[in-house]
Design an enzyme around this catalytic site. Sequence first.
Site, PDB file in Angstrom:
ATOM      1  N   GLN A   2      25.533  36.992  36.489  1.00 36.65           N
ATOM      2  CA  GLN A   2      25.150  37.173  35.081  1.00 36.65           C
ATOM      3  C   GLN A   2      24.175  38.330  34.962  1.00 36.65           C
ATOM      4  O   GLN A   2      24.288  39.160  34.050  1.00 36.65           O
ATOM      5  CB  GLN A   2      24.526  35.889  34.536  1.00 36.65           C
ATOM      6  N   ARG A  26      20.489  20.821  38.674  1.00 40.56           N
ATOM      7  CA  ARG A  26      21.633  20.128  39.300  1.00 40.56           C
ATOM      8  C   ARG A  26      21.284  19.498  40.639  1.00 40.56           C
ATOM      9  O   ARG A  26      22.003  18.607  41.093  1.00 40.56           O
ATOM     10  CB  ARG A  26      22.832  21.079  39.435  1.00 40.56           C
ATOM     11  N   LYS A  54      36.424  30.561  32.786  1.00 44.09           N
ATOM     12  CA  LYS A  54      35.364  30.773  31.782  1.00 44.09           C
ATOM     13  C   LYS A  54      34.731  32.158  31.940  1.00 44.09           C
ATOM     14  O   LYS A  54      34.545  32.879  30.959  1.00 44.09           O
ATOM     15  CB  LYS A  54      34.324  29.654  31.929  1.00 44.09           C
ATOM     16  N   ASP A  95      28.900  26.943  41.276  1.00 43.21           N
ATOM     17  CA  ASP A  95      29.236  26.023  40.177  1.00 43.21           C
ATOM     18  C   ASP A  95      29.942  24.760  40.662  1.00 43.21           C
ATOM     19  O   ASP A  95      30.119  23.818  39.888  1.00 43.21           O
ATOM     20  CB  ASP A  95      30.136  26.728  39.157  1.00 43.21           C
ATOM     21  N   SER A 153      23.068  36.682  41.412  1.00 50.55           N
ATOM     22  CA  SER A 153      23.427  36.318  40.044  1.00 50.55           C
ATOM     23  C   SER A 153      24.397  37.329  39.432  1.00 50.55           C
ATOM     24  O   SER A 153      24.035  38.478  39.163  1.00 50.55           O
ATOM     25  CB  SER A 153      22.180  36.216  39.156  1.00 50.55           C
TER      26      SER A 153
HETATM   27  C1  S3P Z   1      28.604  33.182  35.856  1.00 53.05           C
HETATM   28  C2  S3P Z   1      27.763  33.357  36.919  1.00 53.05           C
HETATM   29  C3  S3P Z   1      27.086  32.238  37.598  1.00 53.05           C
HETATM   30  C4  S3P Z   1      27.699  30.893  37.238  1.00 53.05           C
HETATM   31  C5  S3P Z   1      27.996  30.766  35.777  1.00 53.05           C
HETATM   32  C6  S3P Z   1      28.939  31.851  35.320  1.00 53.05           C
HETATM   33  C7  S3P Z   1      29.225  34.374  35.235  1.00 53.05           C
HETATM   34  O1  S3P Z   1      25.731  32.227  37.216  1.00 53.05           O
HETATM   35  O2  S3P Z   1      26.843  29.849  37.655  1.00 53.05           O
HETATM   36  O3  S3P Z   1      28.596  29.502  35.510  1.00 53.05           O
HETATM   37  O4  S3P Z   1      30.198  34.232  34.482  1.00 53.05           O
HETATM   38  O5  S3P Z   1      28.731  35.481  35.500  1.00 53.05           O
HETATM   39  P1  S3P Z   1      24.640  33.180  37.936  1.00 53.05           P
HETATM   40  O6  S3P Z   1      25.221  34.512  37.961  1.00 53.05           O
HETATM   41  O7  S3P Z   1      23.419  33.096  37.120  1.00 53.05           O
HETATM   42  O8  S3P Z   1      24.468  32.577  39.287  1.00 53.05           O
END
Ligand code: S3P
Length: 433
Positions: free
Chosen positions: A169, A346, A22, A315, A167
């Site tokens: 993200q 969670r 993903k 995750d 993070s």
């Molecule tokens: C992700 C980063 C993770 C993960 C999410 C996907 C990504 O979150 O939990 O399912 O694709 O960058 P965080 O970066 O907020 O921890």
Amino acid sequence: MSSIIASESRRLEGSIQVPGDKSISHRAVILGAISVGESKILRLLEGEDVLATVAAFRTMGVQMSGPRDGSLKINGVGLNGLTKPASPLDMGNSGTAMRLLAGLLAGQAFPATLTGDASLRQRPMERIMTPLGQMGADLTAADGKPPLAINPVSRLKGISYRLPMASAQVKSSILLAGLYAKGSTEIQESTPTRDHTERMIAGFTGRRWEPGSPIQVKSGLILRGQRITVPGDISSAAFFLVAAVLCPGSDVTLCGIGINPTRAAVLEILNLMGANIEICERRQESGEPLCDLRVRSQGLQGIDVPRGLVANAIDEFPVLAIAAAGADGTTRIREATELRFKESDRINAVVEGLGNLGISAVEYEDGMDIIGGRFRSGTIDSRGDHRIAMAFAVAGCCSNGSVVVNDCQNIATSFPGFVETGCALGMHLVEKL
Ligand code: S3P
């Protein structure tokens, strides 16, 4: 699909693939859209989260054909070729799509609004608003939660930013904004998080990036269309790894699974618990390592999960909690507060669900203790969280009875075909509309 009935399964067997990763799928669509020329993505995850990203770029004028059977062709418009969306961009359930697009949109010459479903509208956005604000971006969100309104500014400026939480993200959001910023944008992280953005920006710009080297983008980069094959998602594979470990007599092979070191801590944790997971046929594709994983059933022991592994298995904790519940002794998970900010809280959802199945678990602010036992029959409210739903479906297969998991429709966000794939291995899963 609104419910799954999962019941006692024995001897899982076979060799399967799981859908594309993903995180990598989102990034391939985003970078393909802002590149010059055509990109072709193979094995793209056709889950609702990634489809929301695809739809957003179509709304901003990017022509794509597909996805069909995992293949998506993108006619990249270049860094400055996106056009103003006529309506708010709906990112559905996807925190990744919202946070990454917020960074990208902060540098555009047009306004945009990002919104999402009820779960996403409860998730914190200050974590990106603060650094993007330091870059000069204009973002507003009531209470720091979506909808997120983004207005154009004359030019972003590069920053040097130390991530206050682990993070990927947030890191990726800043890097995407950095592509539009004056000067250089650098990020420091105390705990390394998934590095797919760094690897993929390097691939699209024809540069080298080695894990551990500075995380940085500079203005003036040109991205060129690429052909990318997305590896199987280790986060999806994890459900079958745990199911096969716990169901006696199992022998399962998961083919073509991404094992980027910033994602593979689930394997280390299961191995520390005593699992028998073999890494076969290591290879590399589109800048990411992958392999086949062979797993056989094995009794597990509870452990104190090493804190250094938490961020890189974040995750997988819903299903690791199921492994812990099927292990002898107690498993302690700490420094995992981030679990409270996912598609559901969670920590609370797992502890409550385990309790419903007769497993003792204690909730802490930053984690949980799980005392191994035997699953009894019961009912689970997945809270609309795909990973909670799939984790408890695994629990049902490892029980001596059956477990009804309600509110399962969001499994389609990350793993369309979860039930069919599980059934192909011998898991007793029945969907109920
Ligand atoms: C992700 C980063 C993770 C993960 C999410 C996907 C990504 O979150 O939990 O399912 O694709 O960058 P965080 O970066 O907020 O921890």
